[in-house]
Structure formats: structure tokens, C-alpha cells
Scaffold this motif. Structure first.
Motif, PDB file in Angstrom:
ATOM      1  N   GLN A   1       1.387   7.691   1.359  1.00 48.66           N
ATOM      2  CA  GLN A   1       0.578   7.921   2.557  1.00 48.66           C
ATOM      3  C   GLN A   1      -0.607   8.816   2.218  1.00 48.66           C
ATOM      4  O   GLN A   1      -0.697   9.969   2.638  1.00 48.66           O
ATOM      5  CB  GLN A   1       1.445   8.542   3.655  1.00 48.66           C
ATOM      6  CG  GLN A   1       2.633   7.700   4.068  1.00 48.66           C
ATOM      7  CD  GLN A   1       2.219   6.377   4.707  1.00 48.66           C
ATOM      8  OE1 GLN A   1       1.314   6.331   5.539  1.00 48.66           O
ATOM      9  NE2 GLN A   1       2.895   5.297   4.316  1.00 48.66           N
ATOM     10  N   ASP A   2      -1.552   8.278   1.448  1.00 44.86           N
ATOM     11  CA  ASP A   2      -2.765   9.019   1.137  1.00 44.86           C
ATOM     12  C   ASP A   2      -3.951   8.060   1.138  1.00 44.86           C
ATOM     13  O   ASP A   2      -3.803   6.841   1.234  1.00 44.86           O
ATOM     14  CB  ASP A   2      -2.649   9.752  -0.208  1.00 44.86           C
ATOM     15  CG  ASP A   2      -2.251   8.823  -1.350  1.00 44.86           C
ATOM     16  OD1 ASP A   2      -2.862   7.749  -1.476  1.00 44.86           O
ATOM     17  OD2 ASP A   2      -1.340   9.172  -2.116  1.00 44.86           O
ATOM     18  N   ASP A   3      -5.142   8.626   1.019  1.00 45.02           N
ATOM     19  CA  ASP A   3      -6.361   7.833   1.145  1.00 45.02           C
ATOM     20  C   ASP A   3      -6.471   6.758   0.069  1.00 45.02           C
ATOM     21  O   ASP A   3      -7.103   5.714   0.295  1.00 45.02           O
ATOM     22  CB  ASP A   3      -7.588   8.753   1.086  1.00 45.02           C
ATOM     23  CG  ASP A   3      -7.655   9.685   2.287  1.00 45.02           C
ATOM     24  OD1 ASP A   3      -7.017   9.360   3.312  1.00 45.02           O
ATOM     25  OD2 ASP A   3      -8.306  10.735   2.189  1.00 45.02           O
ATOM     26  N   ALA A   4      -5.883   6.995  -1.088  1.00 46.14           N
ATOM     27  CA  ALA A   4      -5.998   6.032  -2.183  1.00 46.14           C
ATOM     28  C   ALA A   4      -5.322   4.704  -1.857  1.00 46.14           C
ATOM     29  O   ALA A   4      -5.636   3.680  -2.475  1.00 46.14           O
ATOM     30  CB  ALA A   4      -5.412   6.623  -3.467  1.00 46.14           C
ATOM     31  N   TYR A   5      -4.412   4.720  -0.908  1.00 45.31           N
ATOM     32  CA  TYR A   5      -3.671   3.501  -0.566  1.00 45.31           C
ATOM     33  C   TYR A   5      -3.995   2.997   0.837  1.00 45.31           C
ATOM     34  O   TYR A   5      -3.250   2.180   1.377  1.00 45.31           O
ATOM     35  CB  TYR A   5      -2.161   3.765  -0.674  1.00 45.31           C
ATOM     36  CG  TYR A   5      -1.669   3.822  -2.095  1.00 45.31           C
ATOM     37  CD1 TYR A   5      -1.188   2.686  -2.745  1.00 45.31           C
ATOM     38  CD2 TYR A   5      -1.688   5.011  -2.803  1.00 45.31           C
ATOM     39  CE1 TYR A   5      -0.740   2.736  -4.052  1.00 45.31           C
ATOM     40  CE2 TYR A   5      -1.247   5.077  -4.117  1.00 45.31           C
ATOM     41  CZ  TYR A   5      -0.771   3.933  -4.728  1.00 45.31           C
ATOM     42  OH  TYR A   5      -0.331   3.989  -6.029  1.00 45.31           O
ATOM     43  N   MET A   6      -5.110   3.440   1.414  1.00 48.88           N
ATOM     44  CA  MET A   6      -5.462   2.989   2.752  1.00 48.88           C
ATOM     45  C   MET A   6      -5.741   1.489   2.782  1.00 48.88           C
ATOM     46  O   MET A   6      -5.420   0.801   3.759  1.00 48.88           O
ATOM     47  CB  MET A   6      -6.676   3.764   3.263  1.00 48.88           C
ATOM     48  CG  MET A   6      -6.367   5.196   3.682  1.00 48.88           C
ATOM     49  SD  MET A   6      -5.003   5.308   4.867  1.00 48.88           S
ATOM     50  CE  MET A   6      -5.636   4.328   6.219  1.00 48.88           C
ATOM     51  N   HIS A   7      -6.339   0.965   1.715  1.00 49.07           N
ATOM     52  CA  HIS A   7      -6.594  -0.480   1.666  1.00 49.07           C
ATOM     53  C   HIS A   7      -5.288  -1.259   1.732  1.00 49.07           C
ATOM     54  O   HIS A   7      -5.159  -2.224   2.503  1.00 49.07           O
ATOM     55  CB  HIS A   7      -7.356  -0.827   0.384  1.00 49.07           C
ATOM     56  CG  HIS A   7      -7.370  -2.306   0.089  1.00 49.07           C
ATOM     57  ND1 HIS A   7      -8.104  -3.208   0.823  1.00 49.07           N
ATOM     58  CD2 HIS A   7      -6.708  -3.042  -0.864  1.00 49.07           C
ATOM     59  CE1 HIS A   7      -7.911  -4.431   0.350  1.00 49.07           C
ATOM     60  NE2 HIS A   7      -7.070  -4.354  -0.673  1.00 49.07           N
ATOM     61  N   GLU A   8      -4.287  -0.842   0.913  1.00 50.92           N
ATOM     62  CA  GLU A   8      -3.001  -1.538   0.907  1.00 50.92           C
ATOM     63  C   GLU A   8      -2.283  -1.408   2.244  1.00 50.92           C
ATOM     64  O   GLU A   8      -1.643  -2.353   2.716  1.00 50.92           O
ATOM     65  CB  GLU A   8      -2.115  -1.006  -0.223  1.00 50.92           C
ATOM     66  CG  GLU A   8      -2.498  -1.474  -1.614  1.00 50.92           C
ATOM     67  CD  GLU A   8      -3.640  -0.672  -2.200  1.00 50.92           C
ATOM     68  OE1 GLU A   8      -4.146   0.236  -1.510  1.00 50.92           O
ATOM     69  OE2 GLU A   8      -4.027  -0.956  -3.348  1.00 50.92           O
ATOM     70  N   ILE A   9      -2.392  -0.227   2.866  1.00 45.24           N
ATOM     71  CA  ILE A   9      -1.731  -0.015   4.156  1.00 45.24           C
ATOM     72  C   ILE A   9      -2.347  -0.920   5.229  1.00 45.24           C
ATOM     73  O   ILE A   9      -1.634  -1.584   5.993  1.00 45.24           O
ATOM     74  CB  ILE A   9      -1.830   1.468   4.560  1.00 45.24           C
ATOM     75  CG1 ILE A   9      -1.006   2.339   3.594  1.00 45.24           C
ATOM     76  CG2 ILE A   9      -1.350   1.670   5.991  1.00 45.24           C
ATOM     77  CD1 ILE A   9      -1.155   3.829   3.821  1.00 45.24           C
ATOM     78  N   ASN A  10      -3.679  -0.939   5.299  1.00 41.36           N
ATOM     79  CA  ASN A  10      -4.350  -1.796   6.280  1.00 41.36           C
ATOM     80  C   ASN A  10      -4.090  -3.272   5.989  1.00 41.36           C
ATOM     81  O   ASN A  10      -3.900  -4.080   6.913  1.00 41.36           O
ATOM     82  CB  ASN A  10      -5.851  -1.514   6.272  1.00 41.36           C
ATOM     83  CG  ASN A  10      -6.184  -0.126   6.807  1.00 41.36           C
ATOM     84  OD1 ASN A  10      -5.459   0.409   7.648  1.00 41.36           O
ATOM     85  ND2 ASN A  10      -7.263   0.458   6.325  1.00 41.36           N
TER      86      ASN A  10
END
Length: 641
Positions: A508-517
């Protein structure tokens, strides 16, 4: 003396009653009984031993239910018989060959095994020795009891007598080799009290002796079907037996490693060398190998147009995943260990590849490397396709436990950049695996394709053999691979990859925002369904975060008082029930968000910006939620902070 015996008998009767009623720890009592026999087996204690002998005889049926206790009892019983025979003048012959499986005696290992003399007109010296011992009123009960122990274990727990290589200096003497190595004859030749069915019992004993002999041979060869096969050229893949040896060696290293301490001889590096170091040894032993000296020689040689590393790494990677997921092993640490081992292997292979000139026909570039740089992506995807466990609603079922282990494993693999979630989603989209009603058990198209020379990229028969012999035998695998997707009463399960996509957590960090979205869009689209899914998680997160508001926290300015107890306002059981109904992804998101708020409170208090601290009950509740969510990384980070 009479008073002591009376107390002894009373204690034994009381212990037996408590044992039968479940008032004693049965394992501890059985261990004490075996240890009592071991302690008083010496020649100078024969009088006491005769008093102790009825005890293991009384509990022999229960002792034979434990392979550990059976092996210990059999070894020291055999040692006692060998000592009595030696004291009576009998010298037990020992084989000269390092590996001897005699047909006369049991002969199970290279450690030396006794052999009985062939029948003939002459008197058998061993039989004469036993007759002499049986005619002595002092030795007769000891000989018959020790023989009874060994014969009962041979019939009821033969695996306790199978030859075992425990390693030099790593185990007690009774764990190394076989207990029958010290026996002067086969169990079927040991004395028996007069009974009408002795001949039938001896026939049964001989059958079990052959079974023990065969299993000991297989164990000595590490269950390899072609132990002595030698590779002729570097272009020929390693034999099945060699691969099985690597798999068993990896399992042995994992089971022997002590994960609760780190030193120069017990660390992740030493474990890595034991698991992956055999590739280097194979190249050094290969006369046609063109490897040169250097720490990464084996890696360079294998990634350069040689699929030996690819084939062997597939077996090792699959075994590591099974070890981390299986319920036949325990501990959440397994996922972290496997993730870091594969990360280290990936770094070593990638580093070695970067030192090579570009080769268009490289096996690594064609088969292993993915756009995300995760060289084991295809192997891990194949594991998810065919062997990984599926979700089960019953939280107490084996499948449910295995599925939780799988989620934890891939959570760590993603965090260590060994498995690319983005590449995984793209692959599922291209294969249509996220569409409900679509068959989900598809083979990865990159596996099994024919190369220009007509050979397979991955030897499927080798993989099946390794899976059947190595994993099934060593892990006692409980049916995780290839599960059907039908529920009871003919209900159709959702595709397994759809379930994996729902549950696999992401950092849960900014580096994985693409994967989360990307995950939200693929699972719920861009409309109302996605908003509702996010809103449900956000609502429960807000509800739990209230526990760490000023209202329910410790005010250090007020002398450590809590303004209001949360017991009256919060239904912890209801919150936990809602939490358990969410996917592992949502559980990770909630616990990570709440943990961030807790750390902000601690940081604010430490810097003097705030006077409020969370109560230990609320922190304990958060940690319970993290445990349910298998958010091991978040829990460790919270404790460190």
C-alpha cells in the motif's frame, strides 16, 4: 526393597489409570518409558532393568505409533542384544562392502549390518549363544523382551527401521543408519517365547524385512531411479535422478535449517548455497563443461544457451512454492524465506547475464525473462495454473489453510519483485482468465512449445516425475495440485485466477498505485460496482480507526487517563466478523491504513506535537487483525517502528 517395589507398582498403576483417562500427557509418558529403558540398559543395572522391562511391554502398542520412539527403542534394544551376545563370546561379522544388502541378514546400510549364518549340519554359533542366554534366569527376560520390542516394531512400525543418513555429527547415533545395523541377526531370527503361531510370525517378519531392505536402498539412493546416470554433454538436460536429488537436497536443507538464529554457518546465504549450489557442482563435474573459475561461473554457463539451469530451476522453484504452501510444514516464515531465496537467485542470474554479450538465442531471453524483469514469472504462473490451492469457504479446512499460505507467499514474491502483478494481470487479460465461466486451468503458452531443433522447452515428463516422487514422498502432499473447480452439489466455482486477483495483496504505497487501480478496474470496472467495493472497505477502515481517536486514547497530559472506554461503543466481535468476510487484499489495505495512523500517533507523541497514545488493548486488536489478514510484513514493520 519391598517398600520401594510397592511404591513403584502403585505409581505405575496410578499413571496407567491417568494415561487411559487422558489426565497425563501421553507423549511425555511414552518418552519417559523409553528413556527409562535406555538409562538402565547397562550390564551393571540388569537387576533394575528386569524391573523396568514390563513397562515398555505394557505400552508397546502405543510406542509403535510413534516412529521416533520406535526407532529409539529398537536401536537400544538391538544394542543390548549385541552386547549380551558379545559378552557371551559371539562375534558378529561385519560386511566389507560400503553398501551391503545381505539376503541372510537384514543388511540395510553401508554402516554395517549383521548377517545370520546359513543353515547347515554345523551348529549355528549365534543360535547357540541365544540358547545359552535363554537358559540363564537373569538374561532370559531381557533377551525375550528386547527381541519382542524389535519384532513388534518391525511388524507395526517398519519405517522406524529404514536406513537414514542423518549426516555426520548432526544427529544422535540412533538416528543415523538403521537400528538393525547393530543387531547380530535379522529380526525373524531372534528368539521368541513358545507359541503355536511362531512360524507364521517369522514369515510376516521376513516380508517386512524385505520391505525395510527395499526402502533402505531407495533412501540411500535418495529415491533416485537412475542415481548413477552421468550426463554426456552439456547440451543434454540433467537426468531425472539428478533432478530428484536436487529437489530432495533442497527439502533437506530447508527442514534442517534453523530459522530462529543467524550466524556464519546458518544464514540465508548458506541456505541459498545448499539449495542452488548443486548447479555449480554439476558443471564442475561435467567434463565437457566450459565453465571457468569464479563465484558465478555456474550461473554464466547455464544462462548462456543451456537449458539445464532452466529445467532444474523449474523443479526447485516448484518445490519451494509447495514447501511454502503445504500444510505438512508449519510457520509463516516460509513465505518470506522462499521470496528472499528466489530474489537472490534472480539477482545472481540477472547479474551473470548482464556480464555476457547479447545473444538472440539465449534461453533466458526467450523463456525466462519477462517485461518486468522477473525471470521466474512464467514458472510461478504455471504453478498458479496447475498446482496452487483454490479458495475454500470453510476456514478450518486444509484447502483454506493452504490458500492462506499461497496468498502470503505471493504477497512476499510481489514485494520482492520476483513476481510482477502488472504482468500477471496483462497475461490474464490476454488469456481471458478473468471472465467468469471461462475455463481457468490453461497451460501457459510459453511452455511446451517446440524449438527449431524439435525439443521441448520444458520437460513435462521430468516435471511430473519430480512432482510425483519428490514432492509427494517428502512433503506427504495432500492434494493441492490440479484441483477441480466444482463445488458441492454441482455448483460452478469462479475461475481460480479471478479468485487470486481478488485476494493477492499489494504493497500500500505510491509505487504500486498503478497496480492497485488496475486491479479495481479489471475486477469491478469503472462504474458503480467499483465505487461500492471501495466504499465498503473505506467504511470499515474508518470504523476501526475510531479506536485510535483522542476519545478512546491515553491522554498523557491527564496522567495517563482514557477519556472513554471503547467497550460500550464498539462491538469487536462484529467488526472482526466483517473483517474476516473481506478479501485478503482488502484486509491488507485496512490494517496498513490503521497501522499508519497508529505510527502517526506514536510519532506525534514522541515529537511533542501530541499528548495522546493508543491503548495496548487497541494495538493488540490491530495486531490480531493483521494476523488474520496474514499481513506479516506490516506486523513486523509496526513492531520495528
Amino acid at each position: 526393597m519391598t517398600h520401594v517395589l510397592r511404591n513403584w507398582n502403585y505409581c505405575l498403576q496410578l499413571a496407567h489409570f491417568m494415561y487411559q483417562e487422558g489426565l497425563l500427557d501421553r507423549q511425555e509418558l511414552l518418552e519417559w518409558i523409553v528413556e527409562t529403558f535406555v538409562r538402565w540398559r547397562g550390564t551393571e543395572h540388569d537387576v533394575v532393568l528386569r524391573v523396568v522391562l514390563p513397562l515398555p511391554l505394557q505400552y508397546l502398542d502405543d510406542i509403535t505409533q510413534s516412529e521416533y520412539l520406535s526407532r529409539k527403542l529398537a536401536y537400544y534394544s538391538a544394542s543390548k542384544l549385541a552386547q549380551l551376545c558379545h559378552d557371551s563370546g559371539y562375534s558378529s561379522p561385519r560386511p566389507q562392502s560400503p553398501v551391503n544388502h545381505s539376503n541372510n541378514g537384514i543388511g540395510v546400510s553401508g554402516q554395517g549390518s549383521g548377517t545370520s549364518q546359513p543353515s547347515g549340519p554345523t551348529i549355528n554359533p549365534l543360535a547357540a549363544t541365544f540358547q545359552e542366554l535363554l537358559s540363564c534366569h537373569q538374561h532370559r527376560p531381557v533377551v525375550l523382551a528386547a527381541s519382542c520390542f524389535i519384532q513388534a516394531i518391525t511388524l507395526d512400525c517398519p519405517t522406524a527401521l529404514v536406513w537414514n543418513n542423518a549426516g555426520e555429527g548432526k544427529a544422535s547415533s540412533w538416528l543415523t543408519g538403521s537400528p538393525l545395523d547393530v543387531l547380530p541377526c535379522a529380526p525373524s531370527d531372534l528368539p521368541m517365547p513358545p507359541r503355536y503361531n511362531n512360524q507364521h510370525v517369522r514369515v510376516q517378519l521376513k516380508m517386512m524385512e524385505e520391505h525395510i531392505r527395499q526402502r533402505s536402498r531407495a533412501a540411500e539412493n535418495r529415491w533416485s531411479l537412475d542415481k548413477y546416470a552421468v550426463n554426456v554433454t552439456a547440451s543434454v538436460p540433467l537426468s531425472t535422478g539428478s533432478t530428484i536429488n536436487r529437489v530432495l537436497g533442497a527439502l533437506d536443507a530447508l527442514d534442517r535449517h534453523c530459522f530462529d538464529r543467524v550466524d556464519s554457518n546458518n544464514s540465508l546465504d548458506t541456505l541459498y548455497n545448499k539449495i542452488f549450489g548443486s548447479t555449480k557442482e554439476a558443471n564442475n563435474e561435467n567434463p565437457n563443461s566450459n565453465s571457468s573459475s569464479g563465484s558465478n561461473t555456474y550461473t554464466i554457463n547455464n544462462v548462456s544457451g543451456n537449458n539445464t539451469s532452466n529445467n532444474n530451476d523449474e523443479a526447485i522453484v516448484r518445490t519451494l512454492c509447495e514447501w511454502a504452501v503445504s500444510v505438512q510444514r508449519c510457520g509463516e516464515h516460509r513465505a518470506l524465506v522462499v521470496a528472499r531465496l528466489l530474489e537472490k537467485r534472480q539477482n545472481n542470474v540477472t547479474s551473470a547475464e548482464n556480464d555476457l554479450p547479447d545473444e538472440k538465442d539465449s534461453v533466458t531471453s526467450n523463456q525466462m525473462v519477462t517485461p518486468g524483469g522477473c525471470i521466474f514469472q512464467n514458472l510461478l504462473l504455471k504453478f498458479l495454473d496447475t498446482q496452487a490451492p483454490v479458495y475454500d469457504e470453510n476456514a478450518l479446512s486444509v484447502r483454506s489453510q493452504e490458500f492462506g499460505n499461497l496468498v502470503l507467499l505471493f504477497s512476499e514474491l510481489i514485494r520482492q519483485d520476483v513476481f510482477s502483478h502488472d504482468t500477471y494481470m496483462c497475461t490474464l487479460i490476454s488469456r481471458g482468465d478473468l471472465a467468469t465461466g471461462t475455463p481457468d486451468l490453461k497451460a501457459d503458452s510459453s511452455f511446451g512449445e517446440k524449438k527449431e531443433d524439435g525439443t521441448d522447452n520444458i520437460d513435462e515428463d521430468l516435471g511430473k516425475m519430480v512432482q510425483k516422487i519428490a514432492v509427494d514422498t517428502s512433503l506427504e502432499e495432500s492434494g493441492t495440485g490440479g484441483r477441480g473447480e466444482l463445488r458441492g452439489e454441482g455448483k460452478q466455482r469462479p475461475p481460480r485466477h479471478l479468485v487470486y486477483a481478488q485476494h493477492f495483496p499489494l504493497p500500500q504505497d505510491d509505487a504500486y498505485m498503478h497496480e492497485i487501480n488496475q486491479r479495481y478496474v479489471l475486477l469491478y470496472g469503472v462504474g458503480k460496482t467499483r465505487d461500492e467495493a471501495r466504499a465498503a472497505v473505506k467504511k470499515l477502515t474508518k470504523e476501526i480507526c475510531k479506536l485510535f481517536s483522542k476519545k478512546y486514547s491515553i491522554d498523557i497530559a491527564e496522567g495517563g487517563k482514557v477519556k472513554k472506554s471503547s467497550r460500550g461503543d464498539f462491538n469487536f466481535e462484529a467488526i472482526l466478523s466483517k473483517f474476516c468476510g473481506l478479501s485478503y487484499f482488502d484486509q491488507h489495505h485496512i490494517t496498513s491504513t490503521v497501522a499508519s495512523q497508529v505510527l502517526e500517533m506514536l510519532s506525534g507523541c514522541g515529537s511533542g506535537m501530541s499528548n495522546y497514545l493508543p491503548t495496548h488493548d487497541h494495538i493488540a486488536f490491530l495486531m490480531d487483525l493483521m494476523e488474520v489478514a496474514l499481513n506479516v510484513h506490516g506486523l513486523i514493520e509496526l513492531c520495528i517502528q
